[in-house]
Design a protein around this motif. Sequence first.
Motif, PDB file in Angstrom:
ATOM      1  N   ALA A 100     120.507  78.944 116.416  1.00 50.26           N
ATOM      2  CA  ALA A 100     120.357  78.060 116.539  1.00 50.26           C
ATOM      3  C   ALA A 100     119.137  78.062 116.486  1.00 50.26           C
ATOM      4  O   ALA A 100     118.882  76.274 115.325  1.00 50.26           O
ATOM      5  CB  ALA A 100     121.000  77.435 117.387  1.00 50.26           C
ATOM      6  N   ARG A 101     117.796  77.998 116.359  1.00 50.17           N
ATOM      7  CA  ARG A 101     116.478  77.743 116.042  1.00 50.17           C
ATOM      8  C   ARG A 101     116.113  77.834 114.874  1.00 50.17           C
ATOM      9  O   ARG A 101     115.804  77.298 113.853  1.00 50.17           O
ATOM     10  CB  ARG A 101     115.754  78.211 116.767  1.00 50.17           C
ATOM     11  N   ARG A 102     116.693  78.640 114.280  1.00 50.26           N
ATOM     12  CA  ARG A 102     116.945  78.945 112.939  1.00 50.26           C
ATOM     13  C   ARG A 102     117.311  77.732 111.563  1.00 50.26           C
ATOM     14  O   ARG A 102     116.880  77.455 110.595  1.00 50.26           O
ATOM     15  CB  ARG A 102     117.135  80.552 112.513  1.00 50.26           C
ATOM     16  N   GLN A 103     118.284  77.330 112.123  1.00 51.78           N
ATOM     17  CA  GLN A 103     119.019  75.993 111.541  1.00 51.78           C
ATOM     18  C   GLN A 103     118.633  74.696 111.431  1.00 51.78           C
ATOM     19  O   GLN A 103     118.333  74.014 110.794  1.00 51.78           O
ATOM     20  CB  GLN A 103     120.184  75.813 112.603  1.00 51.78           C
ATOM     21  N   MET A 104     118.365  75.130 112.658  1.00 53.70           N
ATOM     22  CA  MET A 104     117.125  73.783 113.398  1.00 53.70           C
ATOM     23  C   MET A 104     115.530  73.417 112.190  1.00 53.70           C
ATOM     24  O   MET A 104     115.089  72.336 111.983  1.00 53.70           O
ATOM     25  CB  MET A 104     116.789  73.781 115.186  1.00 53.70           C
ATOM     26  N   GLN A 105     114.789  74.263 112.447  1.00 52.14           N
ATOM     27  CA  GLN A 105     113.454  74.757 111.383  1.00 52.14           C
ATOM     28  C   GLN A 105     113.411  75.654 110.928  1.00 52.14           C
ATOM     29  O   GLN A 105     113.199  76.591 111.072  1.00 52.14           O
ATOM     30  CB  GLN A 105     112.745  74.741 112.611  1.00 52.14           C
ATOM     31  N   PRO A 106     114.199  75.657 109.539  1.00 46.07           N
ATOM     32  CA  PRO A 106     114.702  76.845 108.637  1.00 46.07           C
ATOM     33  C   PRO A 106     113.543  76.674 107.491  1.00 46.07           C
ATOM     34  O   PRO A 106     113.636  78.066 107.474  1.00 46.07           O
ATOM     35  CB  PRO A 106     115.634  75.970 107.435  1.00 46.07           C
ATOM     36  N   GLY A 107     112.449  76.413 107.456  1.00 47.41           N
ATOM     37  CA  GLY A 107     111.187  76.000 107.339  1.00 47.41           C
ATOM     38  C   GLY A 107     110.691  77.255 107.952  1.00 47.41           C
ATOM     39  O   GLY A 107     108.623  78.075 107.618  1.00 47.41           O
TER      40      GLY A 107
END
Length: 127
Positions: A100-107
């Motif tokens: 979920a964190r990787r989707q929220m902050q993909p950069g």
Amino acid sequence: MTGPSSTPRGEHTPAPGATWQTRLARVEQLVDGDAPDPRPNRQTRRALARSTEGKAMTEQQATTAYFIQSRPAPDQPWQRATGVNASWESKAKALERLAARRQMQPGWEHRLMERITTITEQPATEE
């Protein structure tokens, strides 16, 4: 009281690059989670042996918690999200939160960290 030295020494200016042109470089190693723990060095092994000498350990309890660290760029230090102090005992739940964190902050880069806490209970001396 001491007087002036018979051979006074002037100030010494360091050579260029000795102080103000020095760059500090981070040397971090990411260790695979399945890799065996490294063997402690000799000094640590001896200290552990001395600390447990003559003590009967009765019980050890270990707990594992997982948390997420993030950084905006590879040259930045890893850190926990500001204001977020969440950790999970379930690795499956932690992996869900990591996705979920990787989707929220993909950069950003994100990684899952594991904290293992061991508690040792043993008889205390009455000295």
